[in-house]
Structure formats: structure tokens, C-alpha cells
Scaffold this motif. Structure first.
Motif, PDB file in Angstrom:
ATOM      1  N   ASP A 218       0.817  -1.214   0.000  1.00  0.00           N
ATOM      2  CA  ASP A 218       0.000   0.000   0.000  1.00  0.00           C
ATOM      3  C   ASP A 218       0.851   1.264   0.000  1.00  0.00           C
ATOM      4  O   ASP A 218       0.422   2.322  -0.450  1.00  0.00           O
TER       5      ASP A 218
ATOM      6  N   THR B 100       1.755  -3.446  -6.207  1.00  0.00           N
ATOM      7  CA  THR B 100       0.922  -2.452  -5.526  1.00  0.00           C
ATOM      8  C   THR B 100      -0.515  -2.925  -5.350  1.00  0.00           C
ATOM      9  O   THR B 100      -1.054  -3.662  -6.185  1.00  0.00           O
ATOM     10  N   SER B 101      -1.128  -2.458  -4.273  1.00  0.00           N
ATOM     11  CA  SER B 101      -2.566  -2.646  -4.086  1.00  0.00           C
ATOM     12  C   SER B 101      -3.295  -1.663  -5.001  1.00  0.00           C
ATOM     13  O   SER B 101      -2.664  -0.854  -5.693  1.00  0.00           O
ATOM     14  N   ASP B 102      -4.604  -1.722  -5.011  1.00  0.00           N
ATOM     15  CA  ASP B 102      -5.377  -0.864  -5.919  1.00  0.00           C
ATOM     16  C   ASP B 102      -5.169   0.617  -5.653  1.00  0.00           C
ATOM     17  O   ASP B 102      -5.206   1.437  -6.569  1.00  0.00           O
ATOM     18  N   ARG B 103      -5.001   0.956  -4.399  1.00  0.00           N
ATOM     19  CA  ARG B 103      -4.764   2.355  -4.050  1.00  0.00           C
ATOM     20  C   ARG B 103      -3.470   2.420  -3.245  1.00  0.00           C
ATOM     21  O   ARG B 103      -3.454   2.135  -2.045  1.00  0.00           O
TER      22      ARG B 103
ATOM     23  N   GLU C 299       0.991   8.314  -6.694  1.00  0.00           N
ATOM     24  CA  GLU C 299      -0.132   7.475  -6.305  1.00  0.00           C
ATOM     25  C   GLU C 299      -0.534   6.530  -7.435  1.00  0.00           C
ATOM     26  O   GLU C 299      -0.289   6.797  -8.615  1.00  0.00           O
ATOM     27  N   LYS C 300      -1.172   5.447  -7.025  1.00  0.00           N
ATOM     28  CA  LYS C 300      -1.866   4.560  -7.975  1.00  0.00           C
ATOM     29  C   LYS C 300      -3.316   4.507  -7.529  1.00  0.00           C
ATOM     30  O   LYS C 300      -3.607   4.172  -6.380  1.00  0.00           O
ATOM     31  N   ASN C 301      -4.217   4.852  -8.421  1.00  0.00           N
ATOM     32  CA  ASN C 301      -5.642   4.862  -8.091  1.00  0.00           C
ATOM     33  C   ASN C 301      -6.401   4.023  -9.122  1.00  0.00           C
ATOM     34  O   ASN C 301      -6.796   4.506 -10.170  1.00  0.00           O
ATOM     35  N   SER C 302      -6.569   2.749  -8.813  1.00  0.00           N
ATOM     36  CA  SER C 302      -7.281   1.868  -9.743  1.00  0.00           C
ATOM     37  C   SER C 302      -7.975   0.745  -9.010  1.00  0.00           C
ATOM     38  O   SER C 302      -7.676   0.479  -7.864  1.00  0.00           O
TER      39      SER C 302
ATOM     40  N   TRP D  77       3.096   6.081 -12.527  1.00  0.00           N
ATOM     41  CA  TRP D  77       2.432   6.569 -11.319  1.00  0.00           C
ATOM     42  C   TRP D  77       1.686   7.881 -11.587  1.00  0.00           C
ATOM     43  O   TRP D  77       2.132   8.704 -12.372  1.00  0.00           O
TER      44      TRP D  77
END
Length: 318
Positions: A227, A264-267, A315-318, A288
Motif C-alpha cells: 500500500d 501495488t494494491s489498488d490504491r 499514487e496509484k488509483n485503480s 504513477w
């Protein structure tokens, strides 16, 4: 020569200023003098009651005999102004080097101290390595990591002595995985955990070449997803234990994108830092999102040189 007298006056003023500044902020390890006078290219750091002087290359014309005479004068001035005992003053010469040389042993005196930062405790080694094990210019970055670690699965790559890992664990991280090629630094990391009452058995300390570990783990169907990730790589590394040479400017996008795709996790959020002064971030080369340059925001006031390192949060937002 006027240099010693100039240095005495400057160090006296800076000592009063930064000691007051540090006391107001409950800071115990900080920089007092940072190559303020071009002819006196040294930095002076206080680690609680200990003083570390780093001497940088000096281009102005002096014979080696004159240089040594000045060095002796500067040392006496530091001892006097800072009221430091001879046995608590450490002097190191810093020369531009590539690879992992900044982490290689210089001596075997093992002059260690336990120092405080951010309500935590860390062991520093003032004698044996070019760096002490605690980079003072990252104190604000470490605090940012702690603030968003609660309940997170945290990955710290190129973890060195684990200061980011300790901050993450103290912030309530569910688990922290520290990856470094050196057994010495992983053991040091575990000691820093114990110094803060943190159960190192609940966390992972992996002795791995980061690049090889990422390549191997990406095909592991049971690999962990993280995370929060901290990536603070060396500028250049060609250790005998590594299969490939690593260069941060050349390899950073591949490194960050590999993490983004497979670990990575989804967020997820990532902190990336480098002390390579010529580094250029190419935002479009990195997958990213929401890339924020935090260099100025995290720059410590006691460091005169604003180019000491660069920091981004992504961030990763998916």
C-alpha cells in the motif's frame, strides 16, 4: 589567513541560532554549519552530544601543510564554540565517489551513539562509515511516511539502516518489508526496531539485490502487494553481489514502473527520493499518477544547500 577568524564568527552565530531553533522544535540531531563560507568547505552536524565534521574538496590554492594547519585551527574552534569533548568530535573527508563507497567501512572503531529523532531512537555510527546511518536531511520525509502508514503494508527498498521502516512501523503499519543487499545494515535495522520497542519478528528484513528481487517476485503468484512504498536508491551501484550495474538516472523509470505494475494494491502511494544532484524526472516516463514534487516542502531549514536531495510522492488509483 582570515579564514579561521571568519569561521569562528560564523560558527558562533550559527550555533546560537540553530540550537535555539532545534530546542523549540524538539530536534536533537541537526546541522549547524553547511559550507557557509566558500573557503571553509565543511559541514558541522550535531548528533545530540556528538559532533560530526564532514570535509569536502577545497579548490582554493593552499599547500597541504597550510591546509593541515587550517584544519587544526578549525577543529580547535569547533571544540571551543560547541563545547564538545575531543572524544566526541569526528572528522571525515568526503570525496566524490561512485557506487556504494559511501556505505563502505572506513575504520573499525565502532564509535556508536543512540540518538533521538521524532520521538524515536536510532543507533548512529560516527566513526566507521562515511555516513552515520541516519540521514538528517530526510527527517521531514520520514515523518510524512509515518503519518500515512497506519494499517498499511509497507515496502522499503534500498532500506539501509531502516530509519524509514522504523517510522512506518511506529506509525502503525501492519507490516514493513525492508530490502537491502547488506546483512550489516539489515541487522542494524532490526536493532533500530528493538530500540523503539517494535517487534522485528512481525516485519520482514530481506537481504536481496533489489532489481533481482523484483524480477524474481513478479512471477510469484503469491507475491505481496503493498500500500505504501519507499524508494531511496543509490545514485550508482556496482556491488560484486549485484548482477547488473544500477544508475538512478537511467534505471529509475523501469524501477518505479515495475513496482507499479506488479507490487501495488489498488490504491497505493510511493515516495521516491534521490540525492543525485543532476537528476531529471521525466513525468511521462513513469506510470504513477498524481506525481508531486515535495523537494521544497521536505527540505530541512538547517541545510543550506537546497539541492541536497529530491523527493516525490506518487499514487496509484485503480
Amino acid at each position: 589567513m582570515k579564514h579561521p577568524e571568519m569561521f569562528r564568527n560564523r560558527l558562533g552565530r550559527m550555533s546560537k541560532h540553530w540550537k535555539k531553533w532545534a530546542k523549540r522544535r524538539n530536534i536533537f540531531c541537526f546541522r549547524i554549519y553547511d559550507r557557509d563560507i566558500p573557503q571553509v568547505p565543511i559541514s558541522v552536524d550535531l548528533y545530540e552530544d556528538f559532533c560530526l565534521v564532514s570535509e569536502y574538496s577545497n579548490e582554493y590554492p593552499l599547500t597541504e601543510e597550510q591546509r593541515e594547519e587550517e584544519r587544526t585551527q578549525f577543529r580547535s574552534i569547533i571544540l571551543e564554540i560547541l563545547s564538545v569533548g575531543e572524544n566526541k568530535l569526528f572528522w571525515k573527508k568526503r570525496e566524490p565517489k561512485k557506487g556504494i563507497s559511501q556505505y563502505e567501512k572506513l575504520e573499525d572503531r565502532a564509535a556508536s551513539a543512540i540518538v533521538r529523532e521524532g520521538g524515536l531512537r536510532f543507533r548512529v555510527n560516527l566513526s566507521d562509515y562515511l555516513d552515520t546511518g541516519l540521514f538528517l536531511d530526510h527527517r521531514f520525509t520520514r515523518e510524512l511516511v509515518r503519518r500515512e502508514s497506519a494499517g498499511k503494508n509497507v515496502l522499503n527498498l534500498y532500506s539501509y539502516t531502516g530509519s524509514f521502516s522504523v517510522y512506518a512501523a511506529s506509525g502503525g503499519a501492519a507490516k514493513v518489508t525492508s530490502v537491502d543487499l547488506s546483512r550489516t545494515y539489515l541487522d542494524w535495522s532490526e536493532e533500530n526496531f528493538r530500540l523503539n520497542g517494535l517487534d522485528s519478528d512481525k516485519h520482514s528484513f530481506l537481504r536481496e539485490d533489489v532489481s533481482e528481487w523484483l524480477k524474481r517476485e513478479r512471477v510469484n503468484p503469491n507475491r505481496e502487494k503493498f500500500d505504501l512504498i519507499v524508494v531511496d536508491p543509490p545514485t550508482f551501484s556496482n556491488s560484486k553481489k549485484m548482477r547488473d550495474v544500477f544508475e538512478v538516472q537511467k534505471d529509475y523509470s523501469f524501477l518505479l514502473n515495475s513496482i507499479f505494475k506488479d507490487f501495488t494494491s489498488d490504491r497505493a502511494a510511493l515516495y521516491f527520493s534521490t540525492n543525485f544532484r543532476k537528476f531529471k524526472m521525466e513525468p511521462d516516463s513513469v506510470l504513477w499518477e498524481n506525481q508531486r514534487d515535495l523537494t521544497k516542502e521536505t527540505h530541512p531549514e538547517d541545510f543550506r544547500n537546497e539541492k541536497v536531495r529530491q523527493v516525490w510522492r506518487m499514487e496509484k488509483n485503480s
